[in-house]
Design a protein around this motif. Structure first.
Motif, PDB file in Angstrom:
ATOM      1  N   VAL A  27     -28.132   3.278   4.748  1.00 25.61           N
ATOM      2  CA  VAL A  27     -28.160   2.210   3.734  1.00 25.61           C
ATOM      3  C   VAL A  27     -26.745   1.879   3.271  1.00 25.61           C
ATOM      4  N   ILE A  28     -25.949   2.917   3.012  1.00 27.77           N
ATOM      5  CA  ILE A  28     -24.576   2.698   2.554  1.00 27.77           C
ATOM      6  C   ILE A  28     -23.754   1.984   3.629  1.00 27.77           C
ATOM      7  N   ALA A  29     -23.912   2.401   4.880  1.00 23.14           N
ATOM      8  CA  ALA A  29     -23.165   1.780   5.974  1.00 23.14           C
ATOM      9  C   ALA A  29     -23.552   0.309   6.139  1.00 23.14           C
ATOM     10  N   VAL A  30     -24.849   0.022   6.114  1.00 27.52           N
ATOM     11  CA  VAL A  30     -25.318  -1.360   6.253  1.00 27.52           C
ATOM     12  C   VAL A  30     -24.819  -2.202   5.089  1.00 27.52           C
ATOM     13  N   ALA A  31     -24.892  -1.643   3.872  1.00 24.54           N
ATOM     14  CA  ALA A  31     -24.417  -2.379   2.698  1.00 24.54           C
ATOM     15  C   ALA A  31     -22.927  -2.688   2.807  1.00 24.54           C
ATOM     16  N   ALA A  32     -22.150  -1.730   3.330  1.00 21.26           N
ATOM     17  CA  ALA A  32     -20.712  -1.950   3.483  1.00 21.26           C
ATOM     18  C   ALA A  32     -20.434  -3.056   4.490  1.00 21.26           C
ATOM     19  N   VAL A  33     -21.178  -3.054   5.589  1.00 17.29           N
ATOM     20  CA  VAL A  33     -20.987  -4.084   6.615  1.00 17.29           C
ATOM     21  C   VAL A  33     -21.401  -5.456   6.084  1.00 17.29           C
ATOM     22  N   VAL A  34     -22.560  -5.530   5.424  1.00 17.80           N
ATOM     23  CA  VAL A  34     -23.036  -6.803   4.886  1.00 17.80           C
ATOM     24  C   VAL A  34     -22.055  -7.347   3.864  1.00 17.80           C
ATOM     25  N   SER A  35     -21.572  -6.478   2.971  1.00 19.15           N
ATOM     26  CA  SER A  35     -20.608  -6.907   1.961  1.00 19.15           C
ATOM     27  C   SER A  35     -19.336  -7.431   2.603  1.00 19.15           C
ATOM     28  N   ALA A  36     -18.855  -6.738   3.642  1.00 16.98           N
ATOM     29  CA  ALA A  36     -17.639  -7.172   4.325  1.00 16.98           C
ATOM     30  C   ALA A  36     -17.838  -8.521   5.011  1.00 16.98           C
ATOM     31  N   VAL A  37     -18.967  -8.676   5.685  1.00 15.28           N
ATOM     32  CA  VAL A  37     -19.239  -9.930   6.391  1.00 15.28           C
ATOM     33  C   VAL A  37     -19.336 -11.093   5.410  1.00 15.28           C
ATOM     34  N   LEU A  38     -20.048 -10.889   4.298  1.00 16.50           N
ATOM     35  CA  LEU A  38     -20.196 -11.953   3.303  1.00 16.50           C
ATOM     36  C   LEU A  38     -18.843 -12.350   2.713  1.00 16.50           C
ATOM     37  N   ARG A  39     -18.012 -11.352   2.451  1.00 13.94           N
ATOM     38  CA  ARG A  39     -16.691 -11.637   1.892  1.00 13.94           C
ATOM     39  C   ARG A  39     -15.824 -12.391   2.901  1.00 13.94           C
ATOM     40  N   SER A  92      -4.675 -10.551   5.755  1.00 10.88           N
ATOM     41  CA  SER A  92      -4.728  -9.291   5.003  1.00 10.88           C
ATOM     42  C   SER A  92      -6.061  -9.144   4.284  1.00 10.88           C
ATOM     43  N   LEU A  93      -6.567 -10.240   3.747  1.00  8.52           N
ATOM     44  CA  LEU A  93      -7.840 -10.207   3.031  1.00  8.52           C
ATOM     45  C   LEU A  93      -8.990  -9.880   3.978  1.00  8.52           C
ATOM     46  N   VAL A  94      -8.965 -10.469   5.167  1.00  2.96           N
ATOM     47  CA  VAL A  94      -9.989 -10.169   6.170  1.00  2.96           C
ATOM     48  C   VAL A  94      -9.841  -8.721   6.652  1.00  2.96           C
ATOM     49  N   ALA A  95      -8.599  -8.300   6.886  1.00  5.59           N
ATOM     50  CA  ALA A  95      -8.361  -6.924   7.350  1.00  5.59           C
ATOM     51  C   ALA A  95      -8.819  -5.911   6.315  1.00  5.59           C
ATOM     52  N   GLU A  96      -8.667  -6.243   5.042  1.00  5.90           N
ATOM     53  CA  GLU A  96      -9.135  -5.353   3.975  1.00  5.90           C
ATOM     54  C   GLU A  96     -10.619  -5.052   4.126  1.00  5.90           C
ATOM     55  N   GLN A  97     -11.401  -6.104   4.374  1.00 10.29           N
ATOM     56  CA  GLN A  97     -12.849  -5.925   4.511  1.00 10.29           C
ATOM     57  C   GLN A  97     -13.201  -5.153   5.774  1.00 10.29           C
ATOM     58  N   VAL A  98     -12.496  -5.445   6.853  1.00 13.33           N
ATOM     59  CA  VAL A  98     -12.757  -4.741   8.122  1.00 13.33           C
ATOM     60  C   VAL A  98     -12.439  -3.254   7.980  1.00 13.33           C
ATOM     61  N   VAL A  99     -11.297  -2.949   7.376  1.00 17.91           N
ATOM     62  CA  VAL A  99     -10.900  -1.543   7.201  1.00 17.91           C
ATOM     63  C   VAL A  99     -11.869  -0.821   6.275  1.00 17.91           C
ATOM     64  N   ALA A 100     -12.278  -1.484   5.186  1.00 13.07           N
ATOM     65  CA  ALA A 100     -13.203  -0.854   4.239  1.00 13.07           C
ATOM     66  C   ALA A 100     -14.530  -0.519   4.909  1.00 13.07           C
ATOM     67  N   ALA A 101     -15.102  -1.482   5.634  1.00 12.42           N
ATOM     68  CA  ALA A 101     -16.385  -1.250   6.295  1.00 12.42           C
ATOM     69  C   ALA A 101     -16.258  -0.202   7.396  1.00 12.42           C
ATOM     70  N   THR A 102     -15.183  -0.273   8.169  1.00 14.26           N
ATOM     71  CA  THR A 102     -14.983   0.691   9.248  1.00 14.26           C
ATOM     72  C   THR A 102     -14.822   2.105   8.707  1.00 14.26           C
ATOM     73  N   THR A 103     -14.091   2.236   7.604  1.00 16.80           N
ATOM     74  CA  THR A 103     -13.906   3.552   6.985  1.00 16.80           C
ATOM     75  C   THR A 103     -15.240   4.153   6.572  1.00 16.80           C
ATOM     76  N   VAL A 104     -16.062   3.357   5.917  1.00 13.96           N
ATOM     77  CA  VAL A 104     -17.374   3.845   5.474  1.00 13.96           C
ATOM     78  C   VAL A 104     -18.224   4.271   6.666  1.00 13.96           C
ATOM     79  N   ILE A 105     -18.245   3.442   7.704  1.00 13.97           N
ATOM     80  CA  ILE A 105     -19.076   3.743   8.883  1.00 13.97           C
ATOM     81  C   ILE A 105     -18.615   5.025   9.571  1.00 13.97           C
ATOM     82  N   VAL A 106     -17.293   5.163   9.759  1.00 15.51           N
ATOM     83  CA  VAL A 106     -16.770   6.351  10.454  1.00 15.51           C
ATOM     84  C   VAL A 106     -17.045   7.620   9.657  1.00 15.51           C
TER      85      VAL A 106
END
Length: 206
Positions: A27-39, A92-106
């Motif tokens: 749930v946390i991983a999916v939420a992180a990905v969805v939040s990143a994609v929406l942003r 940088s703003l896009v990379a922020e979301q990618v790094v945040a979601a990737t960190t959570v998933i890993v």
């Protein structure tokens, strides 16, 4: 004399706890990905981009006095909106979301796999050590990289809004939590490395 250590057989309560942990992680991983994609979808048009900005000793007024009268305050953090962002800031703003979601998933993936290893009786092993090390230092990297990238995007917004006349370059990471996280990650790696070595040295002994 050598013996074979039987695998640990998890109880029903252990399995239930593990499945609960797995579900929560998913749930946390999916939420992180969805939040990143929406942003990312929100900012990619690069129009009226809203960013969270850090301020350093910037005075402002807020309606907190009697009857809503404005009183001076010192801004620490606020949301600002730029009509457009420089390309580097948008990246940088896009990379922020990618790094945040990737960190959570890993981190979640490593912890879930470590949990399954423990359930199978494989606590100290080379695989467990790799998982702990990867989770710890990925979290450490994400903790430092995400606010760094966010600050870069915010500084681009400041430059765009003020036509490069407002100097508020802030590149800060909370040092105390960062050092604590680094200590925990290093300690966990050392503990599992020592445990793995001890297991190898005593494996097969009675």
């Amino acid at each position: 004399m050598t013996t074979t250590t039987p695998l640990y057989r998890p109880s029903r309560s252990d399995l239930a706890a593990m499945w609960t942990f797995l579900a929560a992680g998913a749930v946390i991983a999916v939420a992180a990905v969805v939040s990143a994609v929406l942003r990312i979808v929100e900012v990619l048009p690069n129009r009226d981009v809203q960013v969270l900005a850090e301020f350093s000793g910037t005075a402002a007024e807020a309606p907190i006095g009697p009857g809503g009268a404005p009183l001076p305050v010192i801004l620490d953090r606020a949301s600002i909106t730029a009509e457009t962002l420089p390309t580097f800031s948008l990246v940088s703003l896009v990379a922020e979301q990618v790094v945040a979601a990737t960190t959570v998933i890993v981190v979640i993936t490593c912890l879930v796999r470590l949990g399954w290893s423990v359930m199978r009786g494989e606590v100290f092993s080379r695989r467990s050590t790799r998982l702990v090390t990867t989770a710890g230092f990925t979290g450490l990297f994400g903790y430092a990289a995400v606010p760094f990238l966010a600050n870069m995007a915010a500084n681009g917004a400041f430059a765009e809004i003020s036509d490069n006349t407002f100097d508020n370059v802030v590149m800060a990471v909370e040092l105390a939590p960062f050092l604590l996280l680094a200590f925990i990650a290093a300690l966990a790696t050392v503990v599992f490395t020592i445990g793995e070595r001890m297991r190898r040295d005593t494996e097969g002994l009675v």
